[in-house]
Scaffold this active site. Sequence first.
Site, PDB file in Angstrom:
ATOM      1  N   ASP A 183       0.799  -1.140   0.015  1.00 39.27           N
ATOM      2  CA  ASP A 183      -0.162   0.045  -0.033  1.00 39.27           C
ATOM      3  C   ASP A 183       0.842   1.258   0.112  1.00 39.27           C
ATOM      4  O   ASP A 183       2.103   1.014  -0.205  1.00 39.27           O
ATOM      5  CB  ASP A 183      -0.997  -0.065   1.297  1.00 39.27           C
ATOM      6  CG  ASP A 183      -2.095   0.598   0.807  1.00 39.27           C
ATOM      7  OD1 ASP A 183      -2.303   1.813   0.631  1.00 39.27           O
ATOM      8  OD2 ASP A 183      -3.400  -0.130   0.787  1.00 39.27           O
ATOM      9  N   HIS A 223      -3.444   5.667   3.558  1.00 37.23           N
ATOM     10  CA  HIS A 223      -4.465   4.589   2.976  1.00 37.23           C
ATOM     11  C   HIS A 223      -4.196   3.163   3.579  1.00 37.23           C
ATOM     12  O   HIS A 223      -5.104   2.435   3.542  1.00 37.23           O
ATOM     13  CB  HIS A 223      -4.102   4.837   1.498  1.00 37.23           C
ATOM     14  CG  HIS A 223      -4.914   3.760   0.559  1.00 37.23           C
ATOM     15  ND1 HIS A 223      -4.761   2.729   0.029  1.00 37.23           N
ATOM     16  CD2 HIS A 223      -6.203   4.145   0.048  1.00 37.23           C
ATOM     17  CE1 HIS A 223      -5.468   2.274  -0.713  1.00 37.23           C
ATOM     18  NE2 HIS A 223      -6.584   3.282  -0.701  1.00 37.23           N
ATOM     19  N   SER A 401     -10.547   0.116  -2.948  1.00 35.58           N
ATOM     20  CA  SER A 401      -9.771  -0.393  -2.076  1.00 35.58           C
ATOM     21  C   SER A 401     -10.067  -0.733  -0.775  1.00 35.58           C
ATOM     22  O   SER A 401      -9.557  -1.599   0.079  1.00 35.58           O
ATOM     23  CB  SER A 401      -9.231   0.992  -1.506  1.00 35.58           C
ATOM     24  OG  SER A 401      -8.159   1.459  -2.471  1.00 35.58           O
TER      25      SER A 401
END
Length: 545
Positions: A183, A223, A401
Amino acid sequence: MAKNNWLIICLLLIGVWSAESAWAQRPGLYLLRFRDKTGTPFRTDQPERFLSARAISRRQRQGIAITERDLPVNPAYVRGLQQAGANVVYTSRWLNAALVEVATTRLAPLLALPYVAGLETNRVLNNVRIGAEAGTQQTTSKFGQTDAIPAYGPAAAQLTALGVDQMHAQGFRGEGMLVAILDAGFLKADKVPFLQSLFTDKRIISTYDFADREADVYDDDSHGLNVLSIMAADVPNQLYGPAYKASYVLLRTEVAASENPVEEAYWLLGAEYADSTGADVINSSLGYTTFDNPADNHTVADLTGTKTLVSRAATWAAETGMVVVNSAGNEGGSIWNYIAAPADSPAILSIGAIDQAGALARFSSIGPTADGRIKPDLVALGVSTVLGVPNGAITRGNGTSFSSPLVAGLATGFWQAFPRLTASQVRDLLRQSGSQADRPDNQFGYGIPSFTKAAQIMTGQLAFSVYPNPFTSADRLQIQWQEVSNNTPVDIRLTDLSGRVLTQQRFGPGQSLSLSSHPLNLQAGLYLLTLSAGNQQRTIRVLKQ
């Protein structure tokens, strides 16, 4: 007057030339491919020199051989690059390549070396130079965005839709499984309360930041933290992840502030790292379509699973026996519209997004691939998905995601429940468990996967099975015998119809049951395959074509 104008033009040209010359002198990142692995000191029969015991065991359980592709690059080639003036940043086993930092003007001597085959791409991989630290503020990454409004309690919806409640009720929460997350950063993951148990229990096994070349992954983008929270958070009455008792490897391969081809190289390196640690599952909520330099852009025609570096890397990762789960992309309804690389890889599970009513999210990327295959493979909740953020709050976010880690967590617990399965069988069974497995399409794929349905398939139809059957010399027979405890060794015997034993093998506890027909040199015809475990025995006829 004309003379003065000409002087000005000359000075401008000199300035342009100086700028271009200075640019050419700046170090850039290039991926150099080697011609071979000739002379390497590493050997396929000594994998412990470059793979962990867990990685070797994962292959052995699934009958996956160590091949030349697994070998590290030849150290002599690396030394040669360094002696020629290159800063070798990383090397890639699977690509047989080196990521080097070198000025453009000094690239030609490297390409002239006899063991260098050429560049993976003819352009510099990092067109925009990003500072070492991206800052500590929460940012939005390409496949998901978090809303500011906190949520309380509704996390059950995203779990029960997948049958995770039943998975947990049966005691499968990821214990003993290892998950790698690729990520953009895991900002403050080591500080937030909803992940405290990961650190208290020492279940963060390893971390690495490929962009900044350091172990710290907790100081960049948020994220990855969002994704990790969906998989592993442990907060009563607020948020549980499907695999909240698993162990994790956290890898930063993405630079959220830019989009450059080097990130695909980082993804490859991250997948190799995950493989070497012995990871069972990879979650990647990343994808690549266009870049900061339009000359680097992919096209929809590139979505064959074999053209982009990142898609090839995903396939190689799956071929080592890991279950690779990747978000489909958030390009639905845009000019691009379709999935992004590496979601086009045929060997991985690509995950789209739905809302709580089961409708496809308007942003969820669709298929097919450029070569006509169905994608995405599955869907999960990606609208108002409950997740955690760096300030410690539980909130919601939208994006594929956030549907991807839900399925990755499901795959982790399901594989824990049925450890004799191979990675490819886990993928296939989750597809078969989909809510529209009998009518897959290019919006929902095979639909919403279900632990309950996948387990029913395993304990029912596949309580004992051998496939492929019929088989060819190129096939490896994969055997399922779920009536036998995973702690029991199994003996396999193959005979012809006269009773002559052709091969006999013992498989230890936990090993996947498989038999390669190639070394047996069998003639076409019927054979008897007998399995014995304690006082239980099964015999089935198999046909060699």
